[in-house]
Design a protein around this motif. Structure first.
Motif, PDB file in Angstrom:
ATOM      1  N   ASN A 198       0.845  -1.195   0.000  1.00 47.97           N
ATOM      2  CA  ASN A 198       0.000   0.000   0.000  1.00 47.97           C
ATOM      3  C   ASN A 198       0.878   1.240   0.000  1.00 47.97           C
ATOM      4  O   ASN A 198       1.741   1.388   0.867  1.00 47.97           O
ATOM      5  CB  ASN A 198      -0.899  -0.002   1.235  1.00 47.97           C
ATOM      6  CG  ASN A 198      -1.724  -1.262   1.331  1.00 47.97           C
ATOM      7  OD1 ASN A 198      -2.572  -1.507   0.497  1.00 47.97           O
ATOM      8  ND2 ASN A 198      -1.446  -2.082   2.331  1.00 47.97           N
ATOM      9  N   VAL A 199       0.629   2.126  -0.944  1.00 50.33           N
ATOM     10  CA  VAL A 199       1.432   3.334  -1.103  1.00 50.33           C
ATOM     11  C   VAL A 199       0.527   4.470  -1.577  1.00 50.33           C
ATOM     12  O   VAL A 199      -0.381   4.250  -2.380  1.00 50.33           O
ATOM     13  CB  VAL A 199       2.534   3.146  -2.170  1.00 50.33           C
ATOM     14  CG1 VAL A 199       3.354   4.410  -2.340  1.00 50.33           C
ATOM     15  CG2 VAL A 199       3.424   1.974  -1.864  1.00 50.33           C
ATOM     16  N   ALA A 200       0.800   5.668  -1.109  1.00 49.60           N
ATOM     17  CA  ALA A 200       0.131   6.851  -1.642  1.00 49.60           C
ATOM     18  C   ALA A 200       1.140   7.981  -1.757  1.00 49.60           C
ATOM     19  O   ALA A 200       1.970   8.175  -0.871  1.00 49.60           O
ATOM     20  CB  ALA A 200      -1.034   7.275  -0.754  1.00 49.60           C
ATOM     21  N   ASP A 256      -3.405  -3.675   5.360  1.00 49.95           N
ATOM     22  CA  ASP A 256      -4.353  -3.530   4.250  1.00 49.95           C
ATOM     23  C   ASP A 256      -5.619  -2.758   4.592  1.00 49.95           C
ATOM     24  O   ASP A 256      -6.293  -2.283   3.700  1.00 49.95           O
ATOM     25  CB  ASP A 256      -4.752  -4.914   3.724  1.00 49.95           C
ATOM     26  CG  ASP A 256      -3.622  -5.562   2.953  1.00 49.95           C
ATOM     27  OD1 ASP A 256      -2.836  -4.839   2.312  1.00 49.95           O
ATOM     28  OD2 ASP A 256      -3.517  -6.800   2.999  1.00 49.95           O
ATOM     29  N   GLU A 257      -5.975  -2.661   5.843  1.00 55.27           N
ATOM     30  CA  GLU A 257      -7.209  -1.966   6.184  1.00 55.27           C
ATOM     31  C   GLU A 257      -7.060  -0.467   5.947  1.00 55.27           C
ATOM     32  O   GLU A 257      -6.044   0.125   6.257  1.00 55.27           O
ATOM     33  CB  GLU A 257      -7.609  -2.254   7.626  1.00 55.27           C
ATOM     34  CG  GLU A 257      -7.896  -3.722   7.880  1.00 55.27           C
ATOM     35  CD  GLU A 257      -8.906  -4.325   6.912  1.00 55.27           C
ATOM     36  OE1 GLU A 257      -9.875  -3.629   6.543  1.00 55.27           O
ATOM     37  OE2 GLU A 257      -8.722  -5.476   6.516  1.00 55.27           O
ATOM     38  N   PHE A 258      -8.100   0.136   5.419  1.00 50.13           N
ATOM     39  CA  PHE A 258      -8.032   1.536   5.020  1.00 50.13           C
ATOM     40  C   PHE A 258      -8.457   2.497   6.119  1.00 50.13           C
ATOM     41  O   PHE A 258      -8.223   3.686   6.023  1.00 50.13           O
ATOM     42  CB  PHE A 258      -8.899   1.771   3.789  1.00 50.13           C
ATOM     43  CG  PHE A 258     -10.342   1.430   3.989  1.00 50.13           C
ATOM     44  CD1 PHE A 258     -11.234   2.363   4.498  1.00 50.13           C
ATOM     45  CD2 PHE A 258     -10.812   0.167   3.673  1.00 50.13           C
ATOM     46  CE1 PHE A 258     -12.557   2.043   4.688  1.00 50.13           C
ATOM     47  CE2 PHE A 258     -12.144  -0.160   3.850  1.00 50.13           C
ATOM     48  CZ  PHE A 258     -13.021   0.780   4.359  1.00 50.13           C
ATOM     49  N   LEU A 284      -3.329   0.311  -3.482  1.00 52.07           N
ATOM     50  CA  LEU A 284      -3.864  -0.452  -2.364  1.00 52.07           C
ATOM     51  C   LEU A 284      -4.026  -1.880  -2.870  1.00 52.07           C
ATOM     52  O   LEU A 284      -4.693  -2.109  -3.882  1.00 52.07           O
ATOM     53  CB  LEU A 284      -5.209   0.100  -1.890  1.00 52.07           C
ATOM     54  CG  LEU A 284      -5.197   1.488  -1.270  1.00 52.07           C
ATOM     55  CD1 LEU A 284      -6.617   1.923  -0.932  1.00 52.07           C
ATOM     56  CD2 LEU A 284      -4.343   1.518  -0.032  1.00 52.07           C
ATOM     57  N   GLN A 285      -3.410  -2.805  -2.194  1.00 55.31           N
ATOM     58  CA  GLN A 285      -3.407  -4.186  -2.647  1.00 55.31           C
ATOM     59  C   GLN A 285      -4.816  -4.758  -2.794  1.00 55.31           C
ATOM     60  O   GLN A 285      -5.101  -5.463  -3.750  1.00 55.31           O
ATOM     61  CB  GLN A 285      -2.604  -5.042  -1.669  1.00 55.31           C
ATOM     62  CG  GLN A 285      -2.256  -6.407  -2.193  1.00 55.31           C
ATOM     63  CD  GLN A 285      -1.177  -6.361  -3.253  1.00 55.31           C
ATOM     64  OE1 GLN A 285      -0.270  -5.561  -3.182  1.00 55.31           O
ATOM     65  NE2 GLN A 285      -1.278  -7.209  -4.232  1.00 55.31           N
ATOM     66  N   ARG A 286      -5.717  -4.419  -1.869  1.00 49.68           N
ATOM     67  CA  ARG A 286      -7.043  -5.038  -1.837  1.00 49.68           C
ATOM     68  C   ARG A 286      -8.196  -4.136  -2.267  1.00 49.68           C
ATOM     69  O   ARG A 286      -9.343  -4.576  -2.307  1.00 49.68           O
ATOM     70  CB  ARG A 286      -7.325  -5.542  -0.423  1.00 49.68           C
ATOM     71  CG  ARG A 286      -6.410  -6.667  -0.003  1.00 49.68           C
ATOM     72  CD  ARG A 286      -6.688  -7.157   1.399  1.00 49.68           C
ATOM     73  NE  ARG A 286      -8.099  -7.158   1.729  1.00 49.68           N
ATOM     74  CZ  ARG A 286      -8.563  -6.925   2.949  1.00 49.68           C
ATOM     75  NH1 ARG A 286      -7.750  -6.676   3.949  1.00 49.68           N
ATOM     76  NH2 ARG A 286      -9.850  -6.948   3.192  1.00 49.68           N
ATOM     77  N   PHE A 287      -7.915  -2.882  -2.571  1.00 44.08           N
ATOM     78  CA  PHE A 287      -8.992  -1.939  -2.865  1.00 44.08           C
ATOM     79  C   PHE A 287      -8.632  -1.024  -4.019  1.00 44.08           C
ATOM     80  O   PHE A 287      -7.470  -0.835  -4.348  1.00 44.08           O
ATOM     81  CB  PHE A 287      -9.259  -1.026  -1.646  1.00 44.08           C
ATOM     82  CG  PHE A 287      -9.558  -1.751  -0.385  1.00 44.08           C
ATOM     83  CD1 PHE A 287     -10.812  -2.300  -0.162  1.00 44.08           C
ATOM     84  CD2 PHE A 287      -8.590  -1.895   0.593  1.00 44.08           C
ATOM     85  CE1 PHE A 287     -11.090  -2.968   1.016  1.00 44.08           C
ATOM     86  CE2 PHE A 287      -8.848  -2.559   1.770  1.00 44.08           C
ATOM     87  CZ  PHE A 287     -10.109  -3.099   1.983  1.00 44.08           C
ATOM     88  N   ASP A 343     -13.779  -3.237  -3.199  1.00 44.94           N
ATOM     89  CA  ASP A 343     -12.839  -4.353  -3.223  1.00 44.94           C
ATOM     90  C   ASP A 343     -12.406  -4.639  -4.652  1.00 44.94           C
ATOM     91  O   ASP A 343     -13.243  -4.747  -5.552  1.00 44.94           O
ATOM     92  CB  ASP A 343     -13.472  -5.618  -2.646  1.00 44.94           C
ATOM     93  CG  ASP A 343     -13.759  -5.508  -1.161  1.00 44.94           C
ATOM     94  OD1 ASP A 343     -13.118  -4.688  -0.489  1.00 44.94           O
ATOM     95  OD2 ASP A 343     -14.628  -6.251  -0.677  1.00 44.94           O
ATOM     96  N   CYS A 344     -11.120  -4.774  -4.832  1.00 45.20           N
ATOM     97  CA  CYS A 344     -10.566  -5.132  -6.129  1.00 45.20           C
ATOM     98  C   CYS A 344      -9.098  -5.450  -5.877  1.00 45.20           C
ATOM     99  O   CYS A 344      -8.340  -4.582  -5.447  1.00 45.20           O
ATOM    100  CB  CYS A 344     -10.714  -3.981  -7.116  1.00 45.20           C
ATOM    101  SG  CYS A 344     -10.418  -4.434  -8.830  1.00 45.20           S
ATOM    102  N   TYR A 345      -8.707  -6.671  -6.103  1.00 47.09           N
ATOM    103  CA  TYR A 345      -7.355  -7.085  -5.771  1.00 47.09           C
ATOM    104  C   TYR A 345      -6.394  -6.720  -6.897  1.00 47.09           C
ATOM    105  O   TYR A 345      -6.548  -7.170  -8.031  1.00 47.09           O
ATOM    106  CB  TYR A 345      -7.304  -8.589  -5.490  1.00 47.09           C
ATOM    107  CG  TYR A 345      -5.987  -9.019  -4.904  1.00 47.09           C
ATOM    108  CD1 TYR A 345      -5.727  -8.845  -3.556  1.00 47.09           C
ATOM    109  CD2 TYR A 345      -4.998  -9.562  -5.706  1.00 47.09           C
ATOM    110  CE1 TYR A 345      -4.515  -9.216  -3.007  1.00 47.09           C
ATOM    111  CE2 TYR A 345      -3.782  -9.933  -5.174  1.00 47.09           C
ATOM    112  CZ  TYR A 345      -3.540  -9.758  -3.819  1.00 47.09           C
ATOM    113  OH  TYR A 345      -2.336 -10.119  -3.288  1.00 47.09           O
ATOM    114  N   ASN A 346      -5.421  -5.876  -6.568  1.00 50.72           N
ATOM    115  CA  ASN A 346      -4.339  -5.501  -7.480  1.00 50.72           C
ATOM    116  C   ASN A 346      -4.864  -4.918  -8.795  1.00 50.72           C
ATOM    117  O   ASN A 346      -4.425  -5.304  -9.872  1.00 50.72           O
ATOM    118  CB  ASN A 346      -3.439  -6.712  -7.735  1.00 50.72           C
ATOM    119  CG  ASN A 346      -2.030  -6.294  -8.075  1.00 50.72           C
ATOM    120  OD1 ASN A 346      -1.610  -5.188  -7.785  1.00 50.72           O
ATOM    121  ND2 ASN A 346      -1.295  -7.190  -8.694  1.00 50.72           N
TER     122      ASN A 346
END
Length: 146
Positions: free
Chosen positions: A25-27, A45-47, A70-73, A112-115
């Motif tokens: 996860n990076v911003a 992973d939680e936002f 975001l890995q999962r979102f 939700d959307c993985y990668n």
């Protein structure tokens, strides 16, 4: 380690994608002159935690979300309460809304959307280009449904 990015002009999306390939996860946030001001990384992973890469909406007026992974979102910010309310009420969407007293400051909208790098990038491009609420909603829905 990545502090050398601060104060520099934002490089291309593909460069940042390569640079941060090992992070979950990076911003990267820029000012209005496209100079990097904030880089946040996290393995959580939680936002909605304090360890998230998402900044408080009070920074939306000063900084632009330039790059996010975001890995999962998939996520994007909005400063329009109508947009936030619309998406938060849809099945499969989540959000975090921020207020100061009764004033709406902004929101993060997620699903939700993985990668899903290309969907993520497309959502950010919309946020940079459109200011009409109905157009924003339709454009984000097109990406979500693609």
């Amino acid at each position: 380690m990545i502090s050398w990015l601060l104060g520099s002009e934002a490089p291309s999306w593909s460069y940042l994608s390569d640079l941060f390939q090992d992070y979950r996860n990076v911003a990267v946030y820029t000012d209005h002159n496209n100079i990097i001001q904030i880089v946040k990384v996290s393995d959580i992973d939680e936002f909605y935690t304090q360890f998230s890469v998402l900044v408080h909406a009070k920074y939306f007026k000063s900084y632009n979300l330039y790059y996010i992974k975001l890995q999962r979102f998939v996520t994007f910010p909005t400063i329009y309460e109508e947009v936030a309310n619309y998406f938060i009420n849809l099945k499969g969407w989540r959000g975090i809304k921020y207020y100061y007293n009764d004033e709406f400051l902004g929101a993060w909208l997620l699903y939700d959307c993985y990668n899903c790098k290309e969907k993520q990038r497309a959502h950010l491009e919309i946020n940079r280009s459109s200011k009409i609420i109905d157009e924003l909603i339709k454009a984000h829905l097109r990406i979500y449904n693609s």
